[in-house]
Design a protein around this motif. Structure first.
Motif, PDB file in Angstrom:
ATOM      1  N   MET A  64       1.737 -29.081 -26.732  1.00 60.50           N
ATOM      2  CA  MET A  64       1.758 -29.430 -25.300  1.00 60.50           C
ATOM      3  C   MET A  64       3.164 -29.751 -24.811  1.00 60.50           C
ATOM      4  O   MET A  64       3.529 -29.448 -23.685  1.00 60.50           O
ATOM      5  N   ASP A 104      14.823 -39.576 -20.741  1.00 59.27           N
ATOM      6  CA  ASP A 104      14.890 -38.715 -21.928  1.00 59.27           C
ATOM      7  C   ASP A 104      13.488 -38.363 -22.437  1.00 59.27           C
ATOM      8  O   ASP A 104      13.334 -37.475 -23.265  1.00 59.27           O
ATOM      9  N   ALA A 105      12.454 -39.036 -21.936  1.00 61.99           N
ATOM     10  CA  ALA A 105      11.087 -38.702 -22.342  1.00 61.99           C
ATOM     11  C   ALA A 105      10.411 -37.944 -21.203  1.00 61.99           C
ATOM     12  O   ALA A 105      10.532 -38.326 -20.041  1.00 61.99           O
ATOM     13  N   VAL A 106       9.713 -36.875 -21.537  1.00 56.66           N
ATOM     14  CA  VAL A 106       9.261 -35.957 -20.492  1.00 56.66           C
ATOM     15  C   VAL A 106       8.071 -36.516 -19.699  1.00 56.66           C
ATOM     16  O   VAL A 106       7.953 -36.271 -18.501  1.00 56.66           O
ATOM     17  N   ILE A 107       7.218 -37.299 -20.331  1.00 59.96           N
ATOM     18  CA  ILE A 107       6.096 -37.894 -19.588  1.00 59.96           C
ATOM     19  C   ILE A 107       6.621 -38.945 -18.607  1.00 59.96           C
ATOM     20  O   ILE A 107       6.208 -39.000 -17.446  1.00 59.96           O
ATOM     21  N   THR A 108       7.559 -39.731 -19.085  1.00 56.01           N
ATOM     22  CA  THR A 108       8.209 -40.710 -18.204  1.00 56.01           C
ATOM     23  C   THR A 108       8.844 -39.979 -17.017  1.00 56.01           C
ATOM     24  O   THR A 108       8.714 -40.393 -15.866  1.00 56.01           O
ATOM     25  N   ILE A 155       3.647 -33.009 -17.796  1.00 53.97           N
ATOM     26  CA  ILE A 155       4.693 -32.512 -18.686  1.00 53.97           C
ATOM     27  C   ILE A 155       5.428 -31.338 -18.031  1.00 53.97           C
ATOM     28  O   ILE A 155       6.654 -31.263 -18.066  1.00 53.97           O
ATOM     29  N   HIS A 184      10.420 -36.118 -27.479  1.00 55.13           N
ATOM     30  CA  HIS A 184      10.702 -37.550 -27.529  1.00 55.13           C
ATOM     31  C   HIS A 184       9.528 -38.265 -28.216  1.00 55.13           C
ATOM     32  O   HIS A 184       8.361 -37.999 -27.886  1.00 55.13           O
ATOM     33  N   ASP A 186       6.777 -39.595 -25.974  1.00 60.00           N
ATOM     34  CA  ASP A 186       5.835 -38.607 -25.441  1.00 60.00           C
ATOM     35  C   ASP A 186       4.768 -38.270 -26.478  1.00 60.00           C
ATOM     36  O   ASP A 186       3.578 -38.209 -26.160  1.00 60.00           O
ATOM     37  N   LYS A 189       9.313 -31.301 -17.190  1.00 58.01           N
ATOM     38  CA  LYS A 189      10.238 -30.325 -17.777  1.00 58.01           C
ATOM     39  C   LYS A 189      11.037 -29.582 -16.727  1.00 58.01           C
ATOM     40  O   LYS A 189      12.188 -29.240 -16.927  1.00 58.01           O
ATOM     41  N   ASN A 221       8.454 -48.486 -21.201  1.00 56.43           N
ATOM     42  CA  ASN A 221       9.032 -47.149 -21.054  1.00 56.43           C
ATOM     43  C   ASN A 221      10.079 -47.112 -19.947  1.00 56.43           C
ATOM     44  O   ASN A 221      10.594 -46.060 -19.608  1.00 56.43           O
ATOM     45  N   TYR A 234      -2.154 -34.445 -18.164  1.00 54.59           N
ATOM     46  CA  TYR A 234      -0.882 -34.671 -18.862  1.00 54.59           C
ATOM     47  C   TYR A 234      -0.092 -33.377 -18.969  1.00 54.59           C
ATOM     48  O   TYR A 234       1.138 -33.389 -18.885  1.00 54.59           O
ATOM     49  N   ALA A 235      -0.800 -32.272 -19.161  1.00 51.64           N
ATOM     50  CA  ALA A 235      -0.102 -30.982 -19.225  1.00 51.64           C
ATOM     51  C   ALA A 235       0.648 -30.750 -17.920  1.00 51.64           C
ATOM     52  O   ALA A 235       1.795 -30.285 -17.915  1.00 51.64           O
ATOM     53  N   HIS A 276       0.892 -46.399 -17.272  1.00 57.70           N
ATOM     54  CA  HIS A 276       2.315 -46.177 -17.569  1.00 57.70           C
ATOM     55  C   HIS A 276       3.218 -47.177 -16.877  1.00 57.70           C
ATOM     56  O   HIS A 276       4.393 -47.294 -17.194  1.00 57.70           O
ATOM     57  N   GLN A 299      11.571 -47.996 -25.236  1.00 56.36           N
ATOM     58  CA  GLN A 299      11.004 -46.764 -25.810  1.00 56.36           C
ATOM     59  C   GLN A 299      11.663 -45.523 -25.221  1.00 56.36           C
ATOM     60  O   GLN A 299      12.057 -44.629 -25.935  1.00 56.36           O
ATOM     61  N   SER A 300      11.732 -45.445 -23.909  1.00 56.45           N
ATOM     62  CA  SER A 300      12.422 -44.310 -23.314  1.00 56.45           C
ATOM     63  C   SER A 300      13.467 -44.828 -22.336  1.00 56.45           C
ATOM     64  O   SER A 300      13.336 -45.912 -21.786  1.00 56.45           O
ATOM     65  N   ARG A 301      14.507 -44.010 -22.151  1.00 54.26           N
ATOM     66  CA  ARG A 301      15.587 -44.441 -21.276  1.00 54.26           C
ATOM     67  C   ARG A 301      15.418 -43.810 -19.893  1.00 54.26           C
ATOM     68  O   ARG A 301      14.959 -42.681 -19.760  1.00 54.26           O
TER      69      ARG A 301
END
Lengths: 142, 407
Positions: free
Chosen positions: B405, A73-77, A28, B344, B347, A32, A119, A24-25, A112, A52-54
């Motif tokens: 994180m 807008d969500a970094v994992i997405t 991310i 977010h 996340d 980013k 998401n 996940y790191a 996911h 949840q996320s756009r």
């Protein structure tokens, strides 16, 4: 590179990590560092609402190949979007439509894309396939 | 409260004793649904093992037993919220169905063109959309009582909105997003001075606080069983008999009729008038067990304990840089909602889920609340009597780690 080759490379990158936290790191970090879509596309017309996320998605066809751009807008997405774009962008519509997504399972991120995640990723993927389908029809007519 | 007591309670909830992703489950999504104690699970199972039957219509033994059990459950629920009579309780599928019933039936009774209904800015969709849709049909208007930045309703504005003569007021007892405890008794009194009936949405209060509908003097009180340790698919609508008598039925068929011909139908008496079709008897009996479970506890102690859980979470979360609480009313209950700068909620929720912590992220089915605070959603941790202080610590630690994180 073919879709399969790109997927294998991603699986290899992720296989360095045993731990979910490291995976996940990495996701991310990817999320980013990658500005993925031109600001002009971050509008309602390109928005896929995931609750949840756009997610924003645009696509264009150049020399028989599809080029996607997307953002969230969500970094994992966003990290997962990056992977999907890496796999599909610059490929022919037929290759996109024939591909499978087993690689996400191999790197432990398949959840996911579950319809219950809301998401926006699954909707985005469907939208990408629709684009590929539409571009293919255009090509066939020529 | 000593931890042996809590551990004893915890043992009655076997689902809590499990690992997710190899980590002990920390369940902090109780505002969405609570877990069920063994007595509730056993009661529903027993019903299907020994008593299952359609009720109110069979002359045979099983049907009579099931009918009696079902009507006993109604009595238990009525006593639990201090209703004047058992027939003031209508069993529904839950809060949402109760509110839809009211919007439809009370709407039919009271709302004409240009009439108004007053709700608050912190309602979840279930106490907004049914009114909005009904009013659209009737060409009426929805009035919304605003709140301040702390998530406290503006009672002065409430008073001026009452002057606009809404026909119905419908207000959450406790906000599912902000945790604000609204001063409903005062608000009911104010509305009654104008002769306006008040509906209290008790979805978030029923499991955590004493409810006395007669002392509150609310005209209606709605709640869900599954948020108070009971099965899903059962809930209730309390209404003062006078209102329920006057209101037209909501759905038709089954036990709710009196006499039927092809020309006309007369309807059954309360509460059956509002219970069309075969009810969820097993779940109603589960609800009764959940009520008995809550009543078996020292409720003052439980309330104090739950508020200590909340306080501990708030204190520890306050140390996190860039964290902003959404909802800072002085009187809060059960939950804490927050955002962290540059992160977010989705996340954050995803990462702490991997650490075994279950919270809710997103807009909590209250999108206008998110719009009011200019955020896409929050992270919400909500507590129940089986949560421990250690779980609060694990949760805060997980949030800190995830924030590091994601930054």
């Amino acid at each position: 590179m073919t879709i399969k080759e790109i997927q294998d490379a991603i699986v290899e990158d992720f296989s360095m990590f045993d731990d979910w936290m490291d995976r996940y790191a990495m996701l991310i970090e990817i999320g980013k560092e990658c500005p993925l879509i031109d600001d002009k596309y971050r509008d309602d017309k390109h928005l896929i609402n995931g609750c949840q996320s756009r997610v924003w998605l645009s696509a264009e066809m150049k020399d028989g190949k599809v080029y996607f751009a997307a953002d969230s807008d969500a970094v994992i997405t966003k990290g997962i979007i990056y992977l999907l774009i890496k796999v599909f962008s610059g490929q022919t519509p037929s290759d996109i439509l024939d591909s499978d997504l087993g690689f996400l399972d191999k790197i432990g991120l398949k959840e996911h894309l579950s319809p219950t995640r809301s998401n926006g990723l699954l909707s985005m993927l469907k939208q990408m396939m629709l684009y590929a389908e539409a571009f293919k029809l255009q090509e066939d007519k020529k | 409260m000593d931890s042996t007591y809590i551990n004893e309670i915890r043992r009655q909830f076997p689902i809590l004793n499990q690992q997710v992703y190899g980590k002990p489950l920390v369940y902090l999504d109780n505002a969405a649904t609570t877990q069920k104690p063994l007595c509730v699970i056993d009661r529903e199972r027993d019903y299907y093992l020994h008593e299952n039957c359609n009720i109110h219509r069979g002359v045979h033994y099983l049907s009579q037993m099931a009918t009696e059990a079902y009507e006993n459950a109604r009595r238990t629920v009525a006593a639990f919220i201090h209703a004047a009579a058992p027939h003031d309780i209508v069993f529904t599928r839950g809060t949402t169905e109760s509110l839809n019933l009211l919007a439809s039936s009370l709407g039919q009774l009271l709302i004409e063109e240009n009439d108004k209904v007053l709700i608050s800015a912190m309602e979840h969709h279930s106490n907004l959309v049914p009114w909005q849709q009904m009013l659209r049909q009737k060409k009426g208007q929805l009035l919304v009582c605003p709140m301040d930045d702390n998530g406290v309703l503006d009672l002065q504005r409430y008073e001026t909105l009452l002057d606009e003569k809404p026909r119905i007021v419908s207000i959450a007892h406790i906000s599912n997003t902000l945790g604000t405890i609204n001063p409903i008794k005062e608000m009911i009194g104010m509305a009654h001075k104008h002769g306006i009936p008040v509906i209290v949405d008790g979805a978030q209060s029923i499991a955590h606080h004493y409810i006395d509908v007669q002392s509150l003097d609310c005209d209606f009180f709605v709640f869900s069983g599954h948020k108070m340790y009971a099965p899903m698919g059962i809930g209730g609508l309390y209404g003062k008999s006078d209102w329920l008598e006057k209101m037209p039925p909501y759905q038709f068929g089954g036990e709710m009729v009196d006499q039927v011909s092809f020309e006309a139908t007369t309807f059954n008496k309360l509460p059956f008038k509002f219970e069309a079709g075969t009810p969820n008897v097993g779940a109603a009996l589960g609800l009764e067990s959940a009520v008995r479970f809550i009543e078996s506890l020292d409720r003052n102690q439980i309330e104090a304990y739950e508020s200590a859980l909340l306080q501990r979470a708030v204190e520890q979360l306050s140390e996190i840089e860039g964290l902003r609480f959404i909802g800072q009313a002085a009187k809060r209950s059960g939950l804490v909602s927050f955002v962290i700068d540059g992160i977010h909620p989705y996340d954050l929720g995803t990462i702490i889920d991997k650490m075994g912590v279950a919270v809710r992220t997103g807009h909590h089915c209250a999108e206008p609340v998110m719009t009011r605070f200019g955020i896409p959603g929050t992270v919400r941790a909500s507590f129940a009597l089986y949560n421990t202080m250690e779980e609060v610590d694990v949760f805060v630690k997980a949030v800190k780690k995830a924030a590091a994180m994601l930054r």
